[in-house]
Write a protein that holds these residues in place. Structure first.
Motif, PDB file in Angstrom:
ATOM      1  N   GLU A  60     -34.950   6.893  -0.697  1.00 21.72           N
ATOM      2  CA  GLU A  60     -35.418   5.795  -1.552  1.00 21.72           C
ATOM      3  C   GLU A  60     -34.317   5.330  -2.506  1.00 21.72           C
ATOM      4  O   GLU A  60     -34.152   4.132  -2.734  1.00 21.72           O
ATOM      5  N   GLU A  61     -33.584   6.287  -3.075  1.00 18.72           N
ATOM      6  CA  GLU A  61     -32.502   5.925  -3.998  1.00 18.72           C
ATOM      7  C   GLU A  61     -31.433   5.114  -3.273  1.00 18.72           C
ATOM      8  O   GLU A  61     -30.939   4.110  -3.784  1.00 18.72           O
ATOM      9  N   THR A  62     -31.082   5.542  -2.072  1.00 17.33           N
ATOM     10  CA  THR A  62     -30.037   4.849  -1.315  1.00 17.33           C
ATOM     11  C   THR A  62     -30.500   3.466  -0.871  1.00 17.33           C
ATOM     12  O   THR A  62     -29.719   2.504  -0.861  1.00 17.33           O
ATOM     13  N   ALA A  63     -31.784   3.356  -0.513  1.00 17.28           N
ATOM     14  CA  ALA A  63     -32.329   2.062  -0.072  1.00 17.28           C
ATOM     15  C   ALA A  63     -32.301   1.016  -1.179  1.00 17.28           C
ATOM     16  O   ALA A  63     -32.409  -0.188  -0.913  1.00 17.28           O
ATOM     17  N   LYS A  64     -32.095   1.452  -2.443  1.00 14.16           N
ATOM     18  CA  LYS A  64     -31.965   0.492  -3.538  1.00 14.16           C
ATOM     19  C   LYS A  64     -30.760  -0.414  -3.350  1.00 14.16           C
ATOM     20  O   LYS A  64     -30.655  -1.455  -4.011  1.00 14.16           O
ATOM     21  N   ALA A  65     -29.865  -0.028  -2.457  1.00 16.31           N
ATOM     22  CA  ALA A  65     -28.722  -0.876  -2.129  1.00 16.31           C
ATOM     23  C   ALA A  65     -29.187  -2.240  -1.625  1.00 16.31           C
ATOM     24  O   ALA A  65     -28.492  -3.246  -1.799  1.00 16.31           O
ATOM     25  N   PHE A  66     -30.350  -2.267  -0.987  1.00 12.49           N
ATOM     26  CA  PHE A  66     -30.875  -3.518  -0.433  1.00 12.49           C
ATOM     27  C   PHE A  66     -31.940  -4.130  -1.346  1.00 12.49           C
ATOM     28  O   PHE A  66     -32.703  -5.005  -0.931  1.00 12.49           O
ATOM     29  N   GLY A  67     -32.006  -3.654  -2.606  1.00 12.18           N
ATOM     30  CA  GLY A  67     -33.050  -4.090  -3.522  1.00 12.18           C
ATOM     31  C   GLY A  67     -33.096  -5.593  -3.704  1.00 12.18           C
ATOM     32  O   GLY A  67     -34.179  -6.199  -3.688  1.00 12.18           O
ATOM     33  N   GLN A  68     -31.939  -6.238  -3.838  1.00 12.08           N
ATOM     34  CA  GLN A  68     -31.908  -7.693  -4.049  1.00 12.08           C
ATOM     35  C   GLN A  68     -32.476  -8.441  -2.847  1.00 12.08           C
ATOM     36  O   GLN A  68     -33.174  -9.451  -2.989  1.00 12.08           O
ATOM     37  N   ILE A  69     -32.177  -7.923  -1.653  1.00 10.74           N
ATOM     38  CA  ILE A  69     -32.686  -8.566  -0.430  1.00 10.74           C
ATOM     39  C   ILE A  69     -34.205  -8.433  -0.361  1.00 10.74           C
ATOM     40  O   ILE A  69     -34.918  -9.396  -0.062  1.00 10.74           O
ATOM     41  N   PHE A  70     -34.700  -7.217  -0.669  1.00 15.31           N
ATOM     42  CA  PHE A  70     -36.147  -6.997  -0.632  1.00 15.31           C
ATOM     43  C   PHE A  70     -36.847  -7.854  -1.692  1.00 15.31           C
ATOM     44  O   PHE A  70     -37.925  -8.417  -1.447  1.00 15.31           O
ATOM     45  N   GLU A  71     -36.229  -7.958  -2.884  1.00 22.77           N
ATOM     46  CA  GLU A  71     -36.819  -8.788  -3.957  1.00 22.77           C
ATOM     47  C   GLU A  71     -36.834 -10.261  -3.547  1.00 22.77           C
ATOM     48  O   GLU A  71     -37.803 -10.990  -3.826  1.00 22.77           O
ATOM     49  N   MET A  72     -35.775 -10.708  -2.872  1.00 22.17           N
ATOM     50  CA  MET A  72     -35.697 -12.091  -2.410  1.00 22.17           C
ATOM     51  C   MET A  72     -36.823 -12.379  -1.419  1.00 22.17           C
ATOM     52  O   MET A  72     -37.514 -13.404  -1.509  1.00 22.17           O
ATOM     53  N   LYS A  73     -37.042 -11.432  -0.484  1.00 19.02           N
ATOM     54  CA  LYS A  73     -38.094 -11.604   0.533  1.00 19.02           C
ATOM     55  C   LYS A  73     -39.477 -11.598  -0.132  1.00 19.02           C
ATOM     56  O   LYS A  73     -40.347 -12.427   0.203  1.00 19.02           O
ATOM     57  N   ALA A  74     -39.678 -10.700  -1.107  1.00 17.60           N
ATOM     58  CA  ALA A  74     -40.974 -10.615  -1.789  1.00 17.60           C
ATOM     59  C   ALA A  74     -41.261 -11.902  -2.566  1.00 17.60           C
ATOM     60  O   ALA A  74     -42.389 -12.423  -2.538  1.00 17.60           O
ATOM     61  N   GLU A  75     -40.237 -12.436  -3.246  1.00 13.89           N
ATOM     62  CA  GLU A  75     -40.432 -13.676  -4.011  1.00 13.89           C
ATOM     63  C   GLU A  75     -40.732 -14.839  -3.069  1.00 13.89           C
ATOM     64  O   GLU A  75     -41.611 -15.674  -3.347  1.00 13.89           O
ATOM     65  N   MET A  76     -40.016 -14.876  -1.943  1.00 18.82           N
ATOM     66  CA  MET A  76     -40.229 -15.959  -0.985  1.00 18.82           C
ATOM     67  C   MET A  76     -41.652 -15.898  -0.406  1.00 18.82           C
ATOM     68  O   MET A  76     -42.333 -16.929  -0.288  1.00 18.82           O
ATOM     69  N   ASP A  77     -42.109 -14.695  -0.064  1.00 21.82           N
ATOM     70  CA  ASP A  77     -43.460 -14.535   0.478  1.00 21.82           C
ATOM     71  C   ASP A  77     -44.515 -14.953  -0.554  1.00 21.82           C
ATOM     72  O   ASP A  77     -45.507 -15.618  -0.214  1.00 21.82           O
TER      73      ASP A  77
END
Length: 543
Positions: A83-100
């Motif tokens: 989970e800590e390492t996956a935070k590397a993609f946090g901005q991408i996941f946040e972008m997808k969540a905002e778009m959805d």
């Protein structure tokens, strides 16, 4: 891509560097070199926007991503390694969540002509362009590959980060940085806490996957393998070489030779000019010429010759009594911590005068075996030191055993005997203690300084068995050379654990590999073992 403009850093009356400028291009792999205190880490922190210069700035495009791994840091302990390492993609996941979320809102709104509706459409379009321009990636697989490349086992990924030491948490941060695919990666001593297999993986990643890289490292093989450019910080300025470290050393020597000749020519000219002035001062017909030469000398900039350490320290361990034929023996040795088996049914026989190396990924049992040999832990089976074995033992915790009330000089002087006492200041200098530093109390030293001091102390004691667990982590290239030459001349038995391939080269004629709960004996030199295993590692490591 990234421009460094006129950087100047001053501390009270001291100028660290002045008006430093250079450009970092895409795919540059730069080694930042210079002696300790020259300003390498400070320059890296300024590029990372962690520190502000007195003058100058860093210019780059707005979307440029710079990632920085300092020497010391801790991650938060609120999640698993994965989970800590996956935070590397946090901005991408946040972008997808905002778009959805915005798309869902558009489905329910009916104010199609309103400004608010238009704003949402514009934001969704902007997010969509960014999101769909990102290469499609299996993020879970990328996280797993990075972590396993850096030495984690699959079973580690679901464990809490709180269960891991600072060195392992450093690897988590390194994995996060690499997965973000920044435009520039800044690494300050990245190999200090990772094993040889992980260093090989990191090398291949930086060469083949990373964009621009700037690295500070005392690992000669690592920087030689990954860099194509070397920037040296010296005397408050920089020299920029389009060359890796080994080639840079050659070019630097050529540059210094030219500087020395120019300096000598200038000094000769100064002497001749002063002689002319003294000879014709007061001579009416030469007044203009004398005045002209005086003004020229006043304006003259004296050529500086780069500092170079010409001191030659040759250390030899004090003589010790002869040990028995086999100073280290282990038979059917097993060690477990609860359900975790470190190794089982291991057999070691190390003869007098043998130099051996323990290799394997971190956590496979190298340090555990050393602790068993030293009698520091319980175990199953037999393990003992042989007859008349006088052991010199170095591990990272040795630094904590030093007397905090003694000075650096006193710490070494208390164990030195005979003629070597005359060389104490030179020896300390070779291990980066010079000037007022030798009078500093041990209690005020950093962890790295204590570790270096513990190494110096060990070098001056008469032993016939040396056990060194990662001795080079806080040593610069010169200190490593001094230690390596001393080990080559050591006539006793040597057991060495190190991830520094350049340091290991030529030091061991037998290898014990720790792998999959076993200890495998290889009757080959460390050079032969590393060459064979580098080929195998590259073949199997998935980038």
């Amino acid at each position: 891509m990234i421009t460094v403009n006129g950087l100047t850093v001053e501390f009270s009356s001291r100028t660290l560097f002045k008006d430093v400028s250079f450009v970092i291009n895409p795919n540059d792999k730069i080694a930042l070199m210079g002696k300790n205190g020259a300003g390498k880490s400070t320059m890296m922190k300024i590029i990372a926007a962690e520190q502000t210069p007195n003058r100058g700035n860093i210019q780059c495009a707005p979307d440029t991503k710079i990632a920085y791994l300092p020497q010391h840091l801790l991650t938060e302990d609120d999640c698993t390694v994965f989970e800590e390492t996956a935070k590397a993609f946090g901005q991408i996941f946040e972008m997808k969540a905002e778009m959805d979320a915005l798309n869902k809102e558009l489905e329910t709104r009916t104010d199609y002509e309103s400004q608010a509706y238009m704003d949402i459409i514009e934001r969704v379009t902007e997010l969509g362009e960014k999101y769909y321009s990102i290469e499609e990636v299996n993020y879970d697989a990328e996280v797993e590959k990075a972590l396993m490349g850096l030495g984690f086992k699959r079973s580690d990924l679901s464990r809490s980060t709180s269960e891991f030491s600072g060195g392992w948490r450093m690897r988590i941060e390194l994995a996060k940085i690499l997965l973000q695919k920044p435009d520039l990666v800044l690494l300050d001593e990245p190999t200090n806490h990772i094993d040889i297999e992980s260093v090989i993986w990191l090398e291949d990643f930086l060469k083949n996957k990373a964009k621009a890289v700037i690295v500070i490292s005392h690992d000669k093989t690592f920087i030689d393998n990954i860099t194509n450019r070397t920037i040296e910080v010296t005397n408050g300025r920089i020299y920029d070489y389009k060359a890796n470290y080994s080639h840079y050393l050659v070019l630097r020597e050529e540059r210094r030779t030219q500087q020395l000749k120019a300096y000598q020519d200038q000094q000769k000219m100064i002497v001749e000019t002063k002689r002319f002035i003294d000879q014709f001062k007061g001579t009416y017909s030469k007044t203009n010429q004398v005045s002209s030469r005086q003004r020229m000398l006043e304006k003259l900039e004296i050529i500086e010759v780069d500092e170079i350490d010409t001191s030659s320290i040759s250390l030899r361990f004090p003589p010790s009594q002869r040990s028995g034929d086999f100073p280290v023996l282990a038979k059917d040795l097993s060690k477990s911590y609860g359900d975790k088996v470190v190794f089982k049914d291991a057999n070691l026989s190390i003869a007098r005068g043998e130099k051996v190396c323990f290799v394997g990924r971190n956590g496979e049992g190298k340090s555990t075996m050393i602790k068993a040999i030293m009698g520091e832990i319980d175990f199953d089976g037999h393990c003992a030191l042989g007859h008349n074995a006088h052991v010199g033992y170095f591990a990272q915790n040795q630094a904590s055993l030093l007397d905090s009330e003694l000075s650096v000089f006193e710490t070494v002087d208390n164990v030195a005997e005979g003629e070597i006492r005359k060389e104490i200041k030179n020896i300390l200098g070779a291990f980066m203690f010079s000037g007022d530093a030798i009078d500093k109390k041990v209690g005020f030293l950093s962890g790295g300084e204590r570790t270096r001091l513990a190494m110096v102390r060990l070098l001056l004691q008469p032993v016939n068995v040396l056990i060194l667990d990662e001795p080079t982590n806080h040593l610069d290239l010169k200190s490593k050379d001094v230690l390596k030459e001393a080990l080559k001349k050591f006539e006793g038995t040597l057991i060495l654990v190190s991830h520094d391939r350049a340091f290991l080269e030529g030091l061991a004629d037998k290898v014990f590999e720790f792998k999959d709960q076993r200890v495998i004996e290889h009757f080959e030199t460390i050079d032969e073992f590393l060459e064979r295993n580098r080929i195998e590692q590259i073949r199997h490591l998935d980038l």
